[in-house]
Design a protein around this motif. Structure first.
Motif, PDB file in Angstrom:
ATOM      1  N   PHE A  97       0.833  -1.199   0.000  1.00 20.34           N
ATOM      2  CA  PHE A  97       0.000   0.000   0.000  1.00 20.34           C
ATOM      3  C   PHE A  97       0.872   1.255   0.000  1.00 20.34           C
ATOM      4  O   PHE A  97       0.580   2.223  -0.714  1.00 20.34           O
ATOM      5  CB  PHE A  97      -0.908  -0.019   1.226  1.00 20.34           C
ATOM      6  N   LEU A  98       1.962   1.243   0.789  1.00 20.20           N
ATOM      7  CA  LEU A  98       2.871   2.390   0.843  1.00 20.20           C
ATOM      8  C   LEU A  98       3.481   2.666  -0.523  1.00 20.20           C
ATOM      9  O   LEU A  98       3.611   3.825  -0.942  1.00 20.20           O
ATOM     10  CB  LEU A  98       3.972   2.117   1.866  1.00 20.20           C
ATOM     11  N   THR A  99       3.845   1.603  -1.236  1.00 14.40           N
ATOM     12  CA  THR A  99       4.434   1.766  -2.565  1.00 14.40           C
ATOM     13  C   THR A  99       3.439   2.382  -3.539  1.00 14.40           C
ATOM     14  O   THR A  99       3.795   3.247  -4.347  1.00 14.40           O
ATOM     15  CB  THR A  99       4.916   0.403  -3.097  1.00 14.40           C
TER      16      THR A  99
ATOM     17  N   ILE B 147      12.428   2.994  -5.468  1.00 17.94           N
ATOM     18  CA  ILE B 147      11.191   2.507  -4.843  1.00 17.94           C
ATOM     19  C   ILE B 147      10.805   1.146  -5.416  1.00 17.94           C
ATOM     20  O   ILE B 147      10.430   0.224  -4.679  1.00 17.94           O
ATOM     21  CB  ILE B 147      10.046   3.521  -5.040  1.00 17.94           C
ATOM     22  N   ALA B 148      10.898   1.005  -6.733  1.00 12.28           N
ATOM     23  CA  ALA B 148      10.548  -0.263  -7.369  1.00 12.28           C
ATOM     24  C   ALA B 148      11.442  -1.389  -6.869  1.00 12.28           C
ATOM     25  O   ALA B 148      10.958  -2.473  -6.522  1.00 12.28           O
ATOM     26  CB  ALA B 148      10.656  -0.126  -8.887  1.00 12.28           C
ATOM     27  N   SER B 149      12.748  -1.135  -6.815  1.00  9.42           N
ATOM     28  CA  SER B 149      13.683  -2.163  -6.347  1.00  9.42           C
ATOM     29  C   SER B 149      13.396  -2.543  -4.904  1.00  9.42           C
ATOM     30  O   SER B 149      13.328  -3.735  -4.563  1.00  9.42           O
ATOM     31  CB  SER B 149      15.121  -1.647  -6.459  1.00  9.42           C
ATOM     32  N   SER B 150      13.233  -1.533  -4.060  1.00  7.93           N
ATOM     33  CA  SER B 150      13.004  -1.792  -2.635  1.00  7.93           C
ATOM     34  C   SER B 150      11.681  -2.517  -2.416  1.00  7.93           C
ATOM     35  O   SER B 150      11.602  -3.446  -1.599  1.00  7.93           O
ATOM     36  CB  SER B 150      13.009  -0.470  -1.862  1.00  7.93           C
ATOM     37  N   ALA B 151      10.651  -2.108  -3.141  1.00  7.05           N
ATOM     38  CA  ALA B 151       9.332  -2.709  -2.954  1.00  7.05           C
ATOM     39  C   ALA B 151       9.319  -4.173  -3.381  1.00  7.05           C
ATOM     40  O   ALA B 151       8.718  -5.018  -2.716  1.00  7.05           O
ATOM     41  CB  ALA B 151       8.292  -1.922  -3.744  1.00  7.05           C
ATOM     42  N   ILE B 152       9.973  -4.483  -4.493  1.00  5.47           N
ATOM     43  CA  ILE B 152      10.012  -5.874  -4.963  1.00  5.47           C
ATOM     44  C   ILE B 152      10.712  -6.755  -3.932  1.00  5.47           C
ATOM     45  O   ILE B 152      10.226  -7.835  -3.572  1.00  5.47           O
ATOM     46  CB  ILE B 152      10.720  -5.963  -6.323  1.00  5.47           C
ATOM     47  N   LEU B 153      11.867  -6.296  -3.430  1.00  2.50           N
ATOM     48  CA  LEU B 153      12.580  -7.064  -2.412  1.00  2.50           C
ATOM     49  C   LEU B 153      11.731  -7.226  -1.151  1.00  2.50           C
ATOM     50  O   LEU B 153      11.669  -8.316  -0.562  1.00  2.50           O
ATOM     51  CB  LEU B 153      13.896  -6.367  -2.059  1.00  2.50           C
ATOM     52  N   ALA B 154      11.087  -6.134  -0.743  1.00  2.00           N
ATOM     53  CA  ALA B 154      10.291  -6.174   0.481  1.00  2.00           C
ATOM     54  C   ALA B 154       9.126  -7.149   0.353  1.00  2.00           C
ATOM     55  O   ALA B 154       8.878  -7.964   1.255  1.00  2.00           O
ATOM     56  CB  ALA B 154       9.775  -4.772   0.800  1.00  2.00           C
ATOM     57  N   ILE B 155       8.412  -7.085  -0.750  1.00  6.69           N
ATOM     58  CA  ILE B 155       7.251  -7.959  -0.934  1.00  6.69           C
ATOM     59  C   ILE B 155       7.675  -9.416  -1.043  1.00  6.69           C
ATOM     60  O   ILE B 155       7.017 -10.317  -0.517  1.00  6.69           O
ATOM     61  CB  ILE B 155       6.451  -7.508  -2.170  1.00  6.69           C
TER      62      ILE B 155
END
Length: 710
Positions: free
Chosen positions: A34-36, A599-607
């Motif tokens: 949701f944050l992303t 953001i895209a890189s961080s979000a993919i890793l996080a998810i």
């Protein structure tokens, strides 16, 4: 109401209730998703709302055109950004859907049709989309006010008329783009659910990913080959940089970088576990055995995504560092390279016969030929200019000799230089200035003055790549040049700093200073050059004088045009406006792309990690049952997430070390290596804040997920 109608109504209410509850649960468990979405909407709105304040910024017409150009370019970049965000949303949503397979299986077991499950997912997507759009736009509206202030500061605009603005156009554009993204997600989800089988859904939590054990020897061999490919690519873009003079030659090292990156991640999972297992003290210590096996399996199944993340991080680091270095260099050199208010110059000694210029035959009039023998000051007076508006007027002559070209200066080094720099115009005549003339300009500019003996010359050059070439010629021995029938030796064995014409940065490719008694005659004059300051006591007076030289409808410009005279020039204001505009455009686009990639890189890793933690709840429960306390479990979780986040970042940093060097070499004379350090520090801080925030959010989110089984 009939039974069927009541049944349909109850079914609809149930679907709506499930959708709403699932949405709340998804936001709670997957707040990063949701944050992303919210950040994506906010950033997209902010960078596309700049035109709402543009009309209120008090700037010159040329700067206003640059602002509009930047807005136009940001609009085109936004299409690419939308594609990146769209792929990110689809990718992240796929992880969420896969995590809920057992839930969907229970729905089907209770009699729910796939169509109804698809409806639930559809409603969830719409609800999350509406909320994320609303929250993102609200944040974007407030953030855009600060963005507008930043633009005004960078363009040195007057903010007197600034006011709080809501951009209707940016809001509509954001809603349309994200609506298309969510529509793609809905179609993807419906297609995914339609392929599900009940037996697979019910056993989804018990089904492990199929992991193929790789031969460690083959993995090590692939790692060595991949590292060698990357090493060769690094060497090509740095040490062998001069050969990359066309786009076709640049493509191979790019492809080698991609292939090498994939090879490294593919091979690491094949031998890292075996390597650590051989060190019993590490492998059997604490929960390291569990962590390593988890990492080995995860990396093994996410080779492509890890490679993409690594490359996106590499682009983020390189783009931000290089653009910020370019900005710092240009801002620093802009002050240094614009020491006076105006430069004016014109061609001297126009030929009586026609000449061919740019493929066209040019015939000069008698008036033009006569004027070319006059000074710049005389031309200004002839055109009716009141010279009292100028002060510190300094005029010099620049000479050229057809027999003294770059090729002649390079001498016996020409073949090596030509092989390295095949595109240089070697028939260019060297510019020659008498030492006293140059010192008059240097004194006005506040830069170093020089002295010469009667048999010496000095080469001035501050354009980095050309300076290196000329230094190679001057370094071997005392360089001798034949100038106007007399031989002169180089006073120094390297180029000296100096310039005559103002510019945005150091672009002087070479000026030869000779003694005043050098036999340079009037027919050798190539250019009459004048520098001066505006004689003004206020900003208003300064602006009015500037208009005389800069605006096409001024009396001076009109008079020159009427007589067919050409007088070129640069003003300090014009140079600064164009430079500030260029730097701002590059910086804003770099920041825009850099933040999105980060953001895209961080979000993919996080998810991925959150999903991994959800899938491995039972494994952490087993760890507790065999005696591991919460501190050990949290430590193993932190280590696992840290390594998973760190691996693509470390390789991206290695890529960036050479990528930034390539960018600086490409921008030689524009961006300076001395401005790299503060740029790299700023980039590290940006990555630390965003990437680090996602890392800790992932860690704490994973802790909450694995605690559910306690």
């Amino acid at each position: 109401m009939s039974y069927n109608e009541e049944k349909k109504s109850s079914s609809k209410n149930l679907i709506c209730t499930l959708s709403f509850n699932n949405m709340k649960k998804s936001i709670k468990d997957y707040g990063i998703y949701f944050l992303t979405l919210v950040l994506g909407v906010a950033i997209f709105y902010m960078f596309n709302s700049l035109d709402s304040q543009e009309a209120m910024l008090r700037v010159s017409e040329s700067t206003r055109l640059l602002v509009k150009l930047m807005i136009s370019m940001l609009g085109m970049v936004s299409v690419f950004v939308a594609v990146v965000l769209g792929l990110l949303i689809v990718y992240a949503n796929n992880f969420l859907i896969n995590r809920r397979k057992k839930e969907f299986g229970i729905y089907m077991l209770l009699g729910m049709e796939k169509r109804q499950i698809s409806t639930i997912i559809l409603l969830e997507t719409i609800l999350i989309g509406i909320i994320s759009l609303f929250v993102g736009i609200v944040i974007g509206v407030f953030g855009s006010q600060f963005m507008s202030i930043l633009v005004a500061k960078m363009f040195e605009a007057d903010m007197t008329d600034f006011q709080f603005i809501f951009s209707k156009e940016a809001c509509i554009k954001t809603c349309i783009y994200f609506a298309v993204m969510y529509l793609a997600v809905m179609i993807f989800n419906t297609a995914t659910v339609s392929r599900y089988k009940l037996i697979n859904l019910l056993h989804a939590s018990k089904k492990n990913e199929t992991v193929k054990i790789k031969n460690p020897i083959i993995s090590i061999l692939i790692f060595i080959i991949s590292a060698s490919i990357l090493g060769y690519a690094y060497w090509t873009v740095t040490a062998n940089f001069n050969t990359l003079n066309t786009a076709n030659k640049l493509l191979p090292p790019i492809l080698m970088g991609i292939v090498g990156t994939i090879g490294v991640f593919w091979s690491v999972s094949g031998f890292i576990l075996t390597a650590v297992q051989s060190v019993k003290g590490i492998y059997l210590n604490g929960t390291n055995m569990f962590v390593l096996r988890q990492l080995n399996n995860k990396i093994n199944t996410t080779v492509i995504s890890m490679s993409i993340i690594c490359l996106m991080l590499f682009m983020t680091i390189s783009i931000l560092s290089s653009s910020l270095a370019l900005r710092n260099t240009m801002q620093r050199e802009l002050i240094e390279m614009t020491p006076v208010d105006i430069n004016l110059y014109k061609t001297a000694n126009l030929p009586e016969k026609s000449v061919t210029r740019w493929g066209e035959e040019v015939v000069y009039t008698d008036l033009q030929r006569n004027d070319s023998k006059k000074t710049v000051v005389d031309t200004l007076i002839d055109c009716g200019l009141d010279m009292s508006i100028l002060k510190d007027v300094t005029e010099i002559n620049v000479y050229t000799l057809p027999e003294l070209t770059w090729e002649v200066f390079f001498g016996d080094k020409i073949e090596n230089i030509r092989a390295t720099y095949p595109n240089l115009q070697y028939n260019t005549a060297e510019e020659i200035i008498k030492i006293s003339d140059y010192n008059k300009i240097a004194k006005l500019y506040g830069i170093k003055e020089y002295e010469l003996n009667d048999d010496e010359f000095i080469m001035l050059c501050d354009f980095k790549s050309m300076k290196e070439v000329r230094n190679e010629v001057l370094a071997d021995s005392t360089k001798i040049l034949d100038i106007a029938g007399k031989q002169y030796k180089s006073k120094y064995n390297e180029c000296m700093e100096g310039f005559v014409v103002m510019s945005t940065n150091h672009v002087n490719t070479g000026i030869i200073l000779v003694p005043d008694n050098c036999n340079l005659t009037d027919d050798m004059k190539e250019m009459a050059f004048m520098s001066a300051n505006f004689n003004s006591n206020s900003e208003e007076e300064y602006s009015e004088i500037h208009k005389i030289f800069a605006e096409n409808n001024s009396n001076l410009i009109q008079s020159l045009d009427a007589k067919g005279l050409v007088l070129d020039g640069l003003t300090k204001t014009t140079i600064m406006e164009s430079s500030i505009g260029l730097v701002t455009i590059i910086t804003f686009i770099a920041i825009y792309l850099g933040i999105i990639f980060l953001i895209a890189s961080s979000a993919i890793l996080a998810i991925q990690q959150l999903t991994e933690s959800s899938d491995n709840k039972q494994r952490y429960t087993i760890l507790r049952k065999i005696g591991c306390d919460e501190k050990m479990i949290n430590s193993s979780l932190f280590t696992q997430i840290g390594i998973f986040f760190g691996m693509p970042l470390i390789l991206a940093i290695i890529h960036s070390i050479f990528g930034i060097q390539f960018a600086i070499k490409t921008l030689a004379g524009i961006a300076s290596e001395q401005d790299l350090l503060p740029s790299v520090i700023a980039t590290v801080l940006a990555i630390g804040v965003i990437y680090g925030s996602y890392f800790f959010a992932t860690y704490f989110g994973s802790k909450n997920i694995i605690k559910d089984e306690i």
